[in-house]
Motif scaffolding. Sequence first.
Motif, short mmCIF file in Angstrom:
data_model
loop_
_atom_site.label_atom_id
_atom_site.label_comp_id
_atom_site.label_asym_id
_atom_site.label_seq_id
_atom_site.Cartn_x
_atom_site.Cartn_y
_atom_site.Cartn_z
N PHE A 222 23.86 61.57 73.05
CA PHE A 222 24.33 62.66 72.21
C PHE A 222 25.61 63.27 72.76
O PHE A 222 26.59 63.47 72.03
CB PHE A 222 23.23 63.74 72.12
N MET A 223 25.64 63.52 74.07
CA MET A 223 26.80 64.14 74.69
C MET A 223 28.02 63.24 74.64
O MET A 223 29.14 63.70 74.38
CB MET A 223 26.47 64.51 76.13
N VAL A 224 27.83 61.95 74.88
CA VAL A 224 28.96 61.01 74.85
C VAL A 224 29.57 60.94 73.46
O VAL A 224 30.80 60.98 73.30
CB VAL A 224 28.51 59.60 75.32
N THR A 225 28.72 60.85 72.43
CA THR A 225 29.22 60.79 71.06
C THR A 225 30.00 62.04 70.69
O THR A 225 31.12 61.96 70.17
CB THR A 225 28.05 60.59 70.07
N LEU B 238 27.89 67.04 65.22
CA LEU B 238 26.49 67.11 65.64
C LEU B 238 25.62 66.15 64.81
O LEU B 238 24.78 65.44 65.35
CB LEU B 238 25.97 68.54 65.49
N GLY B 239 25.85 66.15 63.50
CA GLY B 239 25.10 65.23 62.65
C GLY B 239 25.40 63.78 62.98
O GLY B 239 24.51 62.93 62.99
N ILE C 260 14.95 64.62 65.73
CA ILE C 260 16.37 64.26 65.70
C ILE C 260 16.84 64.10 64.25
O ILE C 260 17.91 64.58 63.87
CB ILE C 260 16.62 62.97 66.50
N GLU C 261 16.03 63.42 63.42
CA GLU C 261 16.41 63.22 62.03
C GLU C 261 16.46 64.54 61.27
O GLU C 261 17.34 64.74 60.42
CB GLU C 261 15.43 62.26 61.34
N PHE C 262 15.55 65.45 61.58
CA PHE C 262 15.55 66.76 60.90
C PHE C 262 16.81 67.54 61.27
O PHE C 262 17.50 68.08 60.40
CB PHE C 262 14.31 67.56 61.29
N LEU C 263 17.12 67.60 62.57
CA LEU C 263 18.31 68.33 63.02
C LEU C 263 19.58 67.68 62.48
O LEU C 263 20.52 68.36 62.08
CB LEU C 263 18.35 68.38 64.55
N GLY C 264 19.59 66.34 62.48
CA GLY C 264 20.75 65.63 61.95
C GLY C 264 20.93 65.89 60.46
O GLY C 264 22.06 66.05 59.98
#
Length: 205
Positions: A182-185, A99-100, A11-15
Amino acid sequence: MAYEEIVQQIIEFLGTFAFAISGIRHAAAKQFDWFGGYVCGIAVAIGGGTIRDVMLGTTPFWMTNPIYMICTAMALVFVIIFAKHMEGLRNTWFVFDTLGLALFTIAGIQKSLAFGQPFWVAIIMGCITGSAGGVIRDVLLNNEPVIFQREIYAMATLLGGITYWFLDYLQLPIEVTVIASFMVTCLMRFLAVRYHLALPKLNAE
């Protein structure tokens, strides 16, 4: 390495990649050079997480693994190579920023919980992780920070954090909890911009 730690690192890498692209795109709009773009990308990618880790009393995450610096460099190369194609995609920077925002919110919550913090602290840490980097980016670019504008930004991270807490309370699988948060945000952010949703303004009178 525990399964939860692997999920958090992914998650941190993708973010990092998503936020770095957002920062670099903002720098490109200001006609910064490649180095300036990298600085803006790294500022937004590690800024919130650094503040979170300092508040948690641990070494900032990017100081323990060079992959985050490398990831930002990859984002810079990505923007340089596909700049012409990205110009044709309307609001591309907004999508990557969202996304981030969602990914780092989740990372902030998970790391805070791993350090034994109560959930209300974890939700605040998720908000800081997701939104503080954008504030640093906007200060560097001499823009009004997005969290002080009318559009919903930090509030989306709070809703995502509350969703994470509620599903964790129900003891649902971590995959379901992460995806739902993730979807809610993301959905809250997209809907707020699409339908011009905003909190009421403060009135000086």
